[in-house]
Every structure is written in C-alpha cells, then in structure tokens.
Design a protein around this motif. Structure first.
Motif, PDB file in Angstrom:
ATOM      1  N   MET A 256      10.945  45.191  65.131  1.00 47.35           N
ATOM      2  CA  MET A 256       9.507  45.392  64.892  1.00 47.35           C
ATOM      3  C   MET A 256       8.925  46.453  65.824  1.00 47.35           C
ATOM      4  N   ASN A 257       9.580  46.657  66.959  1.00 49.50           N
ATOM      5  CA  ASN A 257       9.134  47.650  67.945  1.00 49.50           C
ATOM      6  C   ASN A 257       7.634  47.528  68.253  1.00 49.50           C
ATOM      7  N   ILE A 258       7.225  46.335  68.607  1.00 51.16           N
ATOM      8  CA  ILE A 258       5.819  46.097  68.962  1.00 51.16           C
ATOM      9  C   ILE A 258       5.545  46.719  70.325  1.00 51.16           C
ATOM     10  N   ASN A 259       4.513  47.547  70.409  1.00 51.56           N
ATOM     11  CA  ASN A 259       4.238  48.167  71.705  1.00 51.56           C
ATOM     12  C   ASN A 259       3.218  47.335  72.496  1.00 51.56           C
ATOM     13  N   GLU A 260       3.049  47.775  73.737  1.00 51.17           N
ATOM     14  CA  GLU A 260       2.188  47.070  74.683  1.00 51.17           C
ATOM     15  C   GLU A 260       0.740  46.943  74.173  1.00 51.17           C
ATOM     16  N   ARG A 261       0.247  48.059  73.624  1.00 49.14           N
ATOM     17  CA  ARG A 261      -1.133  48.097  73.152  1.00 49.14           C
ATOM     18  C   ARG A 261      -1.350  47.087  72.021  1.00 49.14           C
ATOM     19  N   ASP A 262      -0.406  47.071  71.067  1.00 47.04           N
ATOM     20  CA  ASP A 262      -0.554  46.157  69.931  1.00 47.04           C
ATOM     21  C   ASP A 262      -0.388  44.699  70.367  1.00 47.04           C
ATOM     22  N   PHE A 263       0.480  44.485  71.344  1.00 52.46           N
ATOM     23  CA  PHE A 263       0.637  43.128  71.872  1.00 52.46           C
ATOM     24  C   PHE A 263      -0.689  42.637  72.462  1.00 52.46           C
ATOM     25  N   ASN A 264      -1.296  43.483  73.303  1.00 50.57           N
ATOM     26  CA  ASN A 264      -2.575  43.089  73.903  1.00 50.57           C
ATOM     27  C   ASN A 264      -3.668  42.933  72.850  1.00 50.57           C
ATOM     28  N   HIS A 265      -3.586  43.745  71.786  1.00 50.19           N
ATOM     29  CA  HIS A 265      -4.563  43.607  70.719  1.00 50.19           C
ATOM     30  C   HIS A 265      -4.413  42.240  70.036  1.00 50.19           C
ATOM     31  N   LEU A 266      -3.170  41.816  69.898  1.00 46.01           N
ATOM     32  CA  LEU A 266      -2.929  40.503  69.304  1.00 46.01           C
ATOM     33  C   LEU A 266      -3.466  39.384  70.206  1.00 46.01           C
ATOM     34  N   VAL A 267      -3.374  39.593  71.516  1.00 55.49           N
ATOM     35  CA  VAL A 267      -3.984  38.629  72.449  1.00 55.49           C
ATOM     36  C   VAL A 267      -5.495  38.564  72.200  1.00 55.49           C
ATOM     37  N   ASP A 268      -6.105  39.754  72.003  1.00 51.43           N
ATOM     38  CA  ASP A 268      -7.547  39.775  71.703  1.00 51.43           C
ATOM     39  C   ASP A 268      -7.861  39.011  70.414  1.00 51.43           C
ATOM     40  N   LEU A 269      -6.998  39.157  69.405  1.00 54.62           N
ATOM     41  CA  LEU A 269      -7.220  38.443  68.139  1.00 54.62           C
ATOM     42  C   LEU A 269      -7.077  36.929  68.346  1.00 54.62           C
ATOM     43  N   LEU A 270      -6.109  36.551  69.191  1.00 52.34           N
ATOM     44  CA  LEU A 270      -5.929  35.123  69.484  1.00 52.34           C
ATOM     45  C   LEU A 270      -7.174  34.573  70.200  1.00 52.34           C
ATOM     46  N   ILE A 271      -7.731  35.381  71.097  1.00 46.27           N
ATOM     47  CA  ILE A 271      -8.958  34.975  71.789  1.00 46.27           C
ATOM     48  C   ILE A 271     -10.094  34.786  70.772  1.00 46.27           C
ATOM     49  N   ASN A 272     -10.216  35.725  69.841  1.00 50.38           N
ATOM     50  CA  ASN A 272     -11.223  35.575  68.778  1.00 50.38           C
ATOM     51  C   ASN A 272     -11.003  34.290  67.997  1.00 50.38           C
ATOM     52  N   ALA A 273      -9.733  34.025  67.681  1.00 50.21           N
ATOM     53  CA  ALA A 273      -9.397  32.836  66.896  1.00 50.21           C
ATOM     54  C   ALA A 273      -9.785  31.563  67.650  1.00 50.21           C
ATOM     55  N   MET A 274      -9.559  31.580  68.954  1.00 44.03           N
ATOM     56  CA  MET A 274      -9.909  30.402  69.762  1.00 44.03           C
ATOM     57  C   MET A 274     -11.425  30.288  69.944  1.00 44.03           C
ATOM     58  N   ASP A 275     -12.086  31.461  70.093  1.00 41.73           N
ATOM     59  CA  ASP A 275     -13.558  31.465  70.159  1.00 41.73           C
ATOM     60  C   ASP A 275     -14.140  30.796  68.921  1.00 41.73           C
ATOM     61  N   ASP A 276     -13.610  31.184  67.751  1.00 36.94           N
ATOM     62  CA  ASP A 276     -14.128  30.650  66.488  1.00 36.94           C
ATOM     63  C   ASP A 276     -13.925  29.144  66.381  1.00 36.94           C
ATOM     64  N   GLU A 277     -12.897  28.642  67.056  1.00 35.00           N
ATOM     65  CA  GLU A 277     -12.637  27.206  67.029  1.00 35.00           C
ATOM     66  C   GLU A 277     -13.391  26.497  68.158  1.00 35.00           C
ATOM     67  N   GLY A 278     -14.144  27.282  68.958  1.00 39.15           N
ATOM     68  CA  GLY A 278     -14.939  26.681  70.031  1.00 39.15           C
ATOM     69  C   GLY A 278     -14.132  26.233  71.234  1.00 39.15           C
ATOM     70  N   ILE A 279     -12.962  26.819  71.415  1.00 33.12           N
ATOM     71  CA  ILE A 279     -12.142  26.479  72.591  1.00 33.12           C
ATOM     72  C   ILE A 279     -12.753  27.161  73.811  1.00 33.12           C
ATOM     73  N   PRO A 280     -13.062  26.400  74.874  1.00 34.99           N
ATOM     74  CA  PRO A 280     -13.688  27.015  76.058  1.00 34.99           C
ATOM     75  C   PRO A 280     -12.778  28.053  76.721  1.00 34.99           C
ATOM     76  N   HIS A 281     -13.414  29.037  77.344  1.00 34.63           N
ATOM     77  CA  HIS A 281     -12.707  30.126  78.018  1.00 34.63           C
ATOM     78  C   HIS A 281     -11.584  29.628  78.931  1.00 34.63           C
ATOM     79  N   ARG A 282     -11.865  28.584  79.708  1.00 30.58           N
ATOM     80  CA  ARG A 282     -10.888  28.124  80.698  1.00 30.58           C
ATOM     81  C   ARG A 282      -9.660  27.497  80.045  1.00 30.58           C
TER      82      ARG A 282
END
Lengths: 276, 142
Positions: free
Chosen positions: B97-123
């Motif tokens: 798949m050759n996932i690069n660093e930038r796309d990996f971090n972008h996926l982390v951002d998407l996961l954060i959005n997904a957790m935000d939408d579910e109301g999971i607290p930051h901590r």
C-alpha cells in the motif's frame, strides 16, 4: 501592522498550498533565534508541518516587552522532508535607557538525527547551529564583549507522550547549547578581558496539550555570564493556540532577570507563526 | 448444622472475594462505550474515509464489511475488551500500500473526527491513539 500584514498574507496564500503531514500542534512554534521550538528554546522538532515527503515553509514574528527593553523578531524557516531545517531571524532589541536599537541577524540549520516526537520509542533528537551577527557592536564592545558574531551549537531531545498526564498529551524538550553569547548575542560574544568563554548551557520546555488546539507550558533557559553583569537565566510561562495547521498564536509571560544592570525584567510576549 | 454454617460461611467468603475480583475495573473498552461505542466509532471512520480524497484510494479495493469487522475486533482487543484480534497482522495487511507519513497522520485526524462524532472525550481519545501509535512502524512505507 506587520502582524496584520502577515495574517492577511497567510490567509490568502494558505489556500494555495500548505504542508500538513504532521499532527496538529506537534511541530511547536518559532523561538526568538528563528528555529522551530518554543519561545526561547530550539526544539528537536523541525519547524512546520512537513512530513518525510514534504517541504514546509513558515514565517513568524514575535514581540517581547519587558520593563526596560523590547525585542522584535521576524524570521522564516524552510524544512526539507522532515530532515533539515534552515532558518533566518532578524532581531531588533530596543534599549529604553539609551533609546537605541541593537540589531542582530541569526542564520540557523537544524538536522533531525533520530526519531519522531510522537511515534518513535525514544525521543526525537536533532542537532543544530545558529550563527549570529550584530549589525552594530558599539554597545556590546562598551560592555566588554570580545566579538560581534558567534556560533551556537545545540543538541535537542523532544518527546510527546500520548495521554500521559490525566489523559492529556504531554510534551517535553531538553536542549544543551554550546555558546559564548551574551544575552543571546544581543550584547556580543565572549569577554574581551577573559578571552574564550564558550560553555554549555541547558534549556528545557514542557507543555500539556489541553485538547487538540491548546498548549500550556513553561520554559527555562540557562545563560552564561561572560561580562560579569549578573546575566540571569530566563524563564517563561506560555499558552499557545493552534486553530489549524496554517497559523499558531502564542502569548507568554517572561522573567528575564537582570539585563545589563537593569534588574527584574518581566513582561509579556506575543508570537505568531504561519505555516505553509 | 455446623456443616451448613461452614458452607454458608465459605459461600459468603467466596461471594465476597468474587465480588472484590470483579469490582468494576473500568477498561479503555468501557470508556469507549463498549461494543456499541466502538461499532459507532468504526462506522463514523468508514464514513470519514469514504468522503476523503486524500486516503480513500488506499481503501478502494477493500471489502467494507470485512474491514469494519476487523477494525472493531482490533479496537476491542487493543482497548482490553472481551475480544481476540483474529485478523491478519499489520505488516501483511499494509504491504504494497506504501502508506506515507502524511497520509497516516491524516488517518489519525479522521479517527479523531470519528471519535468526536461519537462524543468520546479528548482524554479517552488520546488513550486509544496511544495504544495504536506503536503499530505505525508496521504500517507505513510498506
């Protein structure tokens, strides 16, 4: 005014292209000598959001206003593939008592030697140099400095611990700097009387990230005292806001101690960095 | 009578200790909302990826239902939930798949959005990310 212009430029150009491969807030801001870091301390992170496949460019301006002095700095960094960072900074230090400005230019290079502050098991390590030159060394020489230019070499280690303190992300950085600068070079380098004064000083920063956008931290910067003017170590408490990967705004409260006979220099600091 | 007493005494002790042993030790899995919470986070993440120009191409060939099942199981296991991850290992999944660093971090951002939408607290979000972070080296540039 300069800050407003910078903000406007940022808003327009950021639409075109911006490196965004790092996590929000993790690159930090810009320190007074131009390197990516905190306010005083150069960090192991390279400036800006460029990942291993990106080039990043950033611009910043900072202003500090303590009892008897002001410092204004503007500068820029270019970072290549999260491996090497080049920086320039132009400092203007206003001495209220003499009503004059001391200007200094700083050129910097920093290379990432190991790691990633978020993901690697051990801290990220970088090695940097800062070459500084005074435009007019009159004041420095009057106070007994030996040179009007000098070079600092530093080694920095930095780590972000995810969810480490009550679930909040925690950042720390430690930097060891070899320097002969008096008040970071603004009062020249070394001492004419005592010859070569190079020594190693330690600098540290730590911050807690309250949410994705807000960091609260403190910094400490040890300083030599080549001129026998009771040069004090510096410290600050800062709050940095990262609304997005294009801009950061920082406010700090500084304690600079004694500077050239003026005691208890305290005051406020503001800084803005724009990331492309 | 005595035996009865003994039995009930031991019974009480057993209950007592059993009670101690199962005193709610809240796991990260619980904090994420347990099975429904993790299900929703993964559902949100899939939605995020589906809308995302930067990383969607990595997933274009994946079977969505299988991806969801594996990710739910993985999140459940890694957050100390009652699951065992039975999917392929990270290296095998991401090789080619050759996932690069930038796309990996972008996926982390998407996961954060997904957790935000579910109301999971930051901590709590940070604690899940902290457990996933060490896997990065098995995922990027493969």
């Amino acid at each position: 005014m300069r800050h407003i212009l910078l903000l406007l430029t940022l808003t327009f150009t950021s639409q075109l292209y911006a490196a965004d491969g790092k996590l929000l807030a993790t690159p930090g801001i810009s320190q007074i000598e131009g390197a990516g870091g905190g306010g005083f301390v150069p960090w192991a992170q390279l400036a800006g959001y460029g990942s291993r496949d990106e080039i990043a460019a950033n611009v910043f301006c900072s202003g500090a206003n303590v009892d008897d002095y002001d410092l204004h700095v503007c500068g820029a960094q270019a970072t290549f593939y999260d491996r090497v960072e080049f920086s320039v900074a132009k400092q203007k230090f206003h001495v209220d008592a003499l009503n004059l400005n001391i200007k200094q230019h700083v050129l910097g290079v920093k290379a990432r030697l190991y790691g990633d502050i978020v993901y690697s098991r051990f801290p990220q390590i970088s090695l940097g140099i800062q070459h500084k030159k005074l435009d007019d060394p009159t004041v420095a020489y009057l106070l007994g400095a030996d040179e009007d230019s000098g070079t600092d070499v530093y080694l920095a280690a930095s780590k972000l611990h995810l969810g480490a303190i009550g679930g909040y992300n925690w950042l720390w950085n430690i930097t060891a700097r070899s320097t002969e600068a008096n008040q970071t070079g603004l009062l020249g380098f070394g001492s004419a009387e005592r010859g070569n004064q190079r020594e190693i000083v330690l600098e540290a920063s730590t911050a807690i990230l309250f949410g994705r956008h807000l960091a609260l931290g403190v910094e400490y910067r040890q300083k030599p005292d080549n001129l026998g003017l009771k040069e004090d170590d510096w410290s600050n408490v800062f709050v940095a806001w990262f609304p997005n990967k294009v801009i950061s705004l920082t406010a700090a409260w500084l304690d600079l101690g004694e500077i050239a006979g003026a005691k208890n220099q305290k005051g406020a600091y503001f800084s803005v960095t724009g990331y492309f | 009578m005595l035996t009865n007493f003994r039995n009930s005494f031991f019974g009480a002790c057993c209950l007592l200790f059993a009670g101690c042993a199962t005193t709610p030790q809240t796991t990260l899995y619980d904090k994420l909302g347990g099975e429904p919470g993790i299900h929703n986070i993964v559902e949100n993440l899939v939605q995020e990826i589906g809308r995302d120009e930067q990383v969607f191409h990595y997933f274009a060939q994946s079977r969505v239902s299988r991806f969801k099942e594996n990710l739910i199981e993985h999140f459940c296991a890694i957050s100390d939930g009652p699951c065992q991850y039975t999917g392929d290992n990270m290296v095998d999944i991401h090789t080619g798949m050759n996932i690069n660093e930038r796309d990996f971090n972008h996926l982390v951002d998407l996961l954060i959005n997904a957790m935000d939408d579910e109301g999971i607290p930051h901590r709590i979000q940070n604690q899940l990310i902290a457990r996933l972070a060490p896997l990065r080296e098995e995922i990027i540039y493969r």
